[in-house]
Design a protein around this motif. Sequence first.
Motif, mmCIF file in Angstrom:
data_model
loop_
_atom_site.group_PDB
_atom_site.id
_atom_site.type_symbol
_atom_site.label_atom_id
_atom_site.label_comp_id
_atom_site.label_asym_id
_atom_site.label_seq_id
_atom_site.Cartn_x
_atom_site.Cartn_y
_atom_site.Cartn_z
ATOM 1 N N GLU A 231 0.859 -1.171 0.000
ATOM 2 C CA GLU A 231 0.000 0.000 0.000
ATOM 3 C C GLU A 231 0.902 1.229 0.000
ATOM 4 O O GLU A 231 1.808 1.334 0.839
ATOM 5 C CB GLU A 231 -0.913 0.017 1.225
ATOM 6 C CG GLU A 231 -1.959 -1.081 1.224
ATOM 7 C CD GLU A 231 -2.878 -1.010 2.432
ATOM 8 O OE1 GLU A 231 -2.702 -0.073 3.250
ATOM 9 O OE2 GLU A 231 -3.753 -1.882 2.569
ATOM 10 N N ALA A 232 0.683 2.143 -0.933
ATOM 11 C CA ALA A 232 1.577 3.290 -1.071
ATOM 12 C C ALA A 232 0.787 4.594 -1.122
ATOM 13 O O ALA A 232 -0.200 4.711 -1.846
ATOM 14 C CB ALA A 232 2.423 3.145 -2.335
ATOM 15 N N GLU A 233 1.242 5.558 -0.339
ATOM 16 C CA GLU A 233 0.709 6.919 -0.365
ATOM 17 C C GLU A 233 1.799 7.809 -0.967
ATOM 18 O O GLU A 233 2.870 7.977 -0.374
ATOM 19 C CB GLU A 233 0.367 7.377 1.053
ATOM 20 C CG GLU A 233 -0.100 8.819 1.143
ATOM 21 C CD GLU A 233 -0.186 9.324 2.573
ATOM 22 O OE1 GLU A 233 -0.581 10.488 2.763
ATOM 23 O OE2 GLU A 233 0.154 8.546 3.502
ATOM 24 N N VAL A 234 1.539 8.358 -2.153
ATOM 25 C CA VAL A 234 2.558 9.087 -2.908
ATOM 26 C C VAL A 234 2.148 10.557 -3.040
ATOM 27 O O VAL A 234 1.005 10.863 -3.369
ATOM 28 C CB VAL A 234 2.741 8.474 -4.316
ATOM 29 C CG1 VAL A 234 3.900 9.153 -5.039
ATOM 30 C CG2 VAL A 234 2.964 6.970 -4.235
ATOM 31 N N PHE A 235 3.102 11.470 -2.797
ATOM 32 C CA PHE A 235 2.794 12.901 -2.895
ATOM 33 C C PHE A 235 4.085 13.681 -3.136
ATOM 34 O O PHE A 235 5.183 13.205 -2.842
ATOM 35 C CB PHE A 235 2.100 13.398 -1.623
ATOM 36 C CG PHE A 235 2.796 13.006 -0.343
ATOM 37 C CD1 PHE A 235 3.703 13.854 0.266
ATOM 38 C CD2 PHE A 235 2.562 11.762 0.237
ATOM 39 C CE1 PHE A 235 4.347 13.492 1.432
ATOM 40 C CE2 PHE A 235 3.202 11.391 1.417
ATOM 41 C CZ PHE A 235 4.104 12.257 2.009
ATOM 42 N N THR A 236 3.949 14.883 -3.679
ATOM 43 C CA THR A 236 5.112 15.735 -3.908
ATOM 44 C C THR A 236 5.284 16.691 -2.738
ATOM 45 O O THR A 236 4.333 17.016 -2.030
ATOM 46 C CB THR A 236 4.961 16.556 -5.205
ATOM 47 O OG1 THR A 236 3.752 17.331 -5.143
ATOM 48 C CG2 THR A 236 4.933 15.656 -6.421
ATOM 49 N N VAL A 237 6.523 17.142 -2.533
ATOM 50 C CA VAL A 237 6.830 18.098 -1.467
ATOM 51 C C VAL A 237 7.708 19.207 -2.030
ATOM 52 O O VAL A 237 8.300 19.081 -3.110
ATOM 53 C CB VAL A 237 7.551 17.410 -0.281
ATOM 54 C CG1 VAL A 237 6.659 16.372 0.369
ATOM 55 C CG2 VAL A 237 8.865 16.786 -0.710
ATOM 56 N N GLU A 238 7.801 20.288 -1.277
ATOM 57 C CA GLU A 238 8.570 21.450 -1.713
ATOM 58 C C GLU A 238 10.064 21.166 -1.668
ATOM 59 O O GLU A 238 10.539 20.309 -0.930
ATOM 60 C CB GLU A 238 8.242 22.659 -0.838
ATOM 61 C CG GLU A 238 6.790 23.104 -0.953
ATOM 62 C CD GLU A 238 6.485 24.308 -0.085
ATOM 63 O OE1 GLU A 238 7.423 24.827 0.562
ATOM 64 O OE2 GLU A 238 5.320 24.736 -0.069
ATOM 65 N N GLY A 239 10.815 21.918 -2.466
ATOM 66 C CA GLY A 239 12.267 21.782 -2.487
ATOM 67 C C GLY A 239 12.934 23.132 -2.383
ATOM 68 O O GLY A 239 12.274 24.168 -2.307
ATOM 69 N N THR A 240 14.250 23.111 -2.363
ATOM 70 C CA THR A 240 15.019 24.344 -2.332
ATOM 71 C C THR A 240 16.299 24.113 -3.110
ATOM 72 O O THR A 240 16.562 23.011 -3.574
ATOM 73 C CB THR A 240 15.344 24.769 -0.883
ATOM 74 O OG1 THR A 240 15.906 26.083 -0.904
ATOM 75 C CG2 THR A 240 16.327 23.806 -0.232
ATOM 76 N N ASP A 241 17.103 25.145 -3.251
ATOM 77 C CA ASP A 241 18.350 25.011 -3.992
ATOM 78 C C ASP A 241 19.367 25.989 -3.423
ATOM 79 O O ASP A 241 19.009 26.979 -2.791
ATOM 80 C CB ASP A 241 18.121 25.293 -5.483
ATOM 81 C CG ASP A 241 19.244 24.748 -6.357
ATOM 82 O OD1 ASP A 241 20.019 23.925 -5.852
ATOM 83 O OD2 ASP A 241 19.344 25.159 -7.510
ATOM 84 N N ILE A 242 20.642 25.710 -3.635
ATOM 85 C CA ILE A 242 21.697 26.652 -3.283
ATOM 86 C C ILE A 242 22.551 26.868 -4.514
ATOM 87 O O ILE A 242 22.616 26.027 -5.403
ATOM 88 C CB ILE A 242 22.550 26.135 -2.114
ATOM 89 C CG1 ILE A 242 23.177 24.781 -2.448
ATOM 90 C CG2 ILE A 242 21.736 26.031 -0.848
ATOM 91 C CD1 ILE A 242 24.092 24.262 -1.345
ATOM 92 N N PHE A 243 23.191 28.012 -4.589
ATOM 93 C CA PHE A 243 23.935 28.375 -5.786
ATOM 94 C C PHE A 243 25.204 27.555 -5.935
ATOM 95 O O PHE A 243 25.943 27.326 -4.991
ATOM 96 C CB PHE A 243 24.298 29.869 -5.745
ATOM 97 C CG PHE A 243 23.109 30.772 -5.851
ATOM 98 C CD1 PHE A 243 22.434 30.911 -7.049
ATOM 99 C CD2 PHE A 243 22.656 31.467 -4.747
ATOM 100 C CE1 PHE A 243 21.325 31.732 -7.149
ATOM 101 C CE2 PHE A 243 21.550 32.304 -4.846
ATOM 102 C CZ PHE A 243 20.889 32.434 -6.045
ATOM 103 N N LYS A 244 25.421 27.104 -7.165
ATOM 104 C CA LYS A 244 26.659 26.414 -7.500
ATOM 105 C C LYS A 244 26.835 26.499 -9.008
ATOM 106 O O LYS A 244 25.879 26.310 -9.759
ATOM 107 C CB LYS A 244 26.629 24.954 -7.047
ATOM 108 C CG LYS A 244 27.947 24.207 -7.291
ATOM 109 C CD LYS A 244 27.863 22.779 -6.798
ATOM 110 C CE LYS A 244 29.192 22.075 -7.021
ATOM 111 N NZ LYS A 244 29.174 20.672 -6.577
#
Length: 282
Positions: A231-244
């Motif tokens: 049984e799977a509950e799938v969802f998206t979440v927020e992300g972030t980034d740092i400069f490179k």
Amino acid sequence: MKAATCESSIGHNSQRESERWENVIEQALIHTEAMLEDSNSLYYYHYHRIRYKGMAMHIASKYGRFDGLRVLDIGSHQLHFITVLHLLGANAQGIDVGVFTEAPENRCLSARLGISNQTINSLEMDLADFLLGKTYDIIVFSEILEHITFNPRRMWNAMLQSVPQGSILVTTPNVFSLHKLPGYFSRLFLLSGYGIKVEEIISTITYGHHWKEYSVHELKQYFKLLGRDFEAEVFTVEGTDIFKGAWLASALRSFLISVTNHIPLLRFQIFCWVRPGRTISR
């Protein structure tokens, strides 16, 4: 009126509990960062910090505690998340390939915290034997799925049997994350190829590649194809980034990630709770 007042009170209590956990988890993240000395480890930590926080918040929301939780972190890498779990009170242990478990800085940190961090060089060949007879409340399977190149049935069955009353927390990049799409389309437009670049295949160790990234739809299909035991509950979440790297490219990437945090389909990351289905004997 009384019912509405009761519901409002429950909502406020839930919000206060969430805020309390956020503060506690934030302190664990700060203490974890303070333990890291290697510059590469610090960069990776900063890049994934929001994921670590999100994972901890989801565990707090689902279980309401960390104290005494038996957690296995598969792919413990540089011990970032397992350190957070340890500081929060979980009984956490990790496994990973030898290049990470034998790294001097990781051995030093695991010894300092008293964390078991064992070597498993092949998930396909060795994981089922390692898990035999062991049970956990949570198995963390974070940023591993996209690296797998073998038929995963035996691996997943072994993990599922090890959480008879628990869950597996999976995280993996979202293939539809908006910041990736310009790169996909530019390579198609220029007829230079699709998927992993040839130079990356030559220069990076095999298990370092993202051989297959998934969408929410594909992950739901993935676990459905594995069978009714899952049984799977799938969802998206927020992300972030740092400069490179190049300033303009990094700035554009960060801007796109911040925009898509408001668009679930195109968010940076996918989280998935997997638990035994009805056909698993408990």
